[in-house]
Design an enzyme around this catalytic site. Structure first.
Site, PDB file in Angstrom:
ATOM      1  N   SER A 174       0.791  -1.308   0.030  1.00 56.98           N
ATOM      2  CA  SER A 174       0.041   0.102  -0.118  1.00 56.98           C
ATOM      3  C   SER A 174       0.735   1.413  -0.151  1.00 56.98           C
ATOM      4  CB  SER A 174      -0.876  -0.075   1.350  1.00 56.98           C
ATOM      5  OG  SER A 174      -1.570   1.193   1.572  1.00 56.98           O
ATOM      6  N   TYR A 234      -1.499  -0.586  10.358  1.00 56.34           N
ATOM      7  CA  TYR A 234      -1.635  -1.016   8.825  1.00 56.34           C
ATOM      8  C   TYR A 234      -0.442  -0.476   8.286  1.00 56.34           C
ATOM      9  CZ  TYR A 234      -3.408  -2.008   4.059  1.00 56.34           C
ATOM     10  OH  TYR A 234      -3.752  -2.237   3.157  1.00 56.34           O
TER      11      TYR A 234
END
Ligand code: NDP
Length: 316
Positions: A174, A234
């Site tokens: 990501s 995350y």
């Protein structure tokens, strides 16, 4: 970025997505198609979302896909659906956060196929949506996203089948895990500099960063310690995935011709899946596209240790 700037960025993005959608429809030529129906691709966390779409698209291109999922019923149902479309897809249970599960999967792959050609580390978790930023599940997030990916790579490196086309490992990551992202980066300048320099990068540095973060979460001191501000746990997990991709690319660089392994990572964009609570601006099909494109890159275009989004290299 002002309102006009945002609109221009949105228009550029839409144009790029249209271009990609056109590119996706172009068939690979016989010269570009290095794979066959015997080429084995493993996709983790493929019962739904982006992983399912990566498995689907690879199978549509004619590869033999091993669709894996931690939940056997959900995984089997997903694979049955794809087989119903006439695709060469097999299900196998795999929980990347459990060493025994990864080991028994590796044993099965070794016995049945003698190894694999493509590994897509897609399995991941995130417990934040919208403006939330809880680190309540930090341990599980780091254990799955980073250590799960790392475990898969460690075990499967020696099982990537030798081929002149190069074996390929792809980590689904990501942009939130960029070292030097504009809005979401590690605030500690010394650590950031170390993470940016290939010479400083080591397994110890990455693992220590993850351990240090988890330790601060336990102590309740993480918030004042300059970690990425958005979806912090995350983002740290994906930062570690990106760093590990760079590290492994360097480690694998000296392998002789016929035994090459190319490792890259990519960001699928903001995708409408369960993980985002079905928010996002791209479909799972669009989110899978760049991953499939990297996994199938023609041999002349092969590259390693890079980060991609929307079929282009982006900076770490
Ligand atoms: P989903 O939640 O739809 O899919 C995640 C998949 O990972 C599920 O199949 C899930 O299984 C599986 N999974 C979770 N933990 C494990 C585990 N321990 N072992 C094996 N499988 C596991 O999310 P997405 O499809 O959106 O996410 C796929 C990847 O894309 C992730 O790595 C994510 O971080 C990344 N990503 C997603 C973005 C987005 O906008 N959606 C943006 C950037 C990156 P189960 O169904 O059992 O929970």
């Amino acid at each position: 970025m002002g309102k006009q700037g945002k609109e221009r960025a949105k228009a550029r993005r839409e144009q790029r997505l249209q271009e990609i959608s056109r590119l996706r429809k172009l068939p690979y030529s016989s010269v570009e198609r290095w794979w066959s129906s015997e080429t084995v691709a493993v996709v983790t966390g493929a019962n739904r979302g982006i992983g399912y779409e990566i498995a689907h698209q690879l199978a549509v291109h004619g590869l033999r896909v091993i669709l894996t999922a931690r939940d056997a019923d959900r995984g089997r149902a997903a694979a049955d659906g794809l087989r119903g479309e006439g695709l060469n897809v097999e299900f196998r249970q795999l929980d990347v956060s459990r060493p025994d599960s990864v080991e028994s999967f590796a044993k099965w792959i070794a016995e049945k196929y003698g190894g694999l050609d493509i590994m897509v580390n897609n399995a991941g978790v995130n417990f934040n949506t919208g403006a939330n930023n809880s680190v309540e599940f930090a341990e599980e997030v780091i254990a799955t996203n980073y250590f799960g990916t790392k475990r898969m790579i460690e075990i499967f490196i020696s099982m990537m089948r030798p081929t002149t086309s190069g074996a390929r490992i792809l980590n689904v990551s990501s942009r939130l895990g960029r070292v030097n992202g504009r809005r979401n980066r590690v605030g500690d300048m010394t650590l950031r500099e170390q993470l940016l320099k290939d010479d400083c990068l080591s397994e110890e540095l990455i693992d220590d960063m993850a351990a240090n973060f988890l330790c601060q979460v336990k102590e309740g001191t993480w918030a004042s310690n300059e970690w990425p501000q958005m979806y912090t746990d995350y983002s740290v997990s994906k930062l570690a995935v990106n760093l590990y991709t760079r590290l492994m690319a360097r480690r694998l660089a000296d392998r002789p011709e016929g035994h090459k392994i190319y490792i890259n990572c990519y960001c699928p964009g903001w995708v409408k899946t369960a993980m985002t609570g079905w928010a996002g601006n791209a479909s799972a099909e669009e989110g899978a596209d760049t991953g499939v494109w990297i996994a199938l890159l023609p041999c002349q275009q092969l590259t390693t240790g890079k980060f991609f989004a929307e079929r282009r290299e982006i900076s770490f």
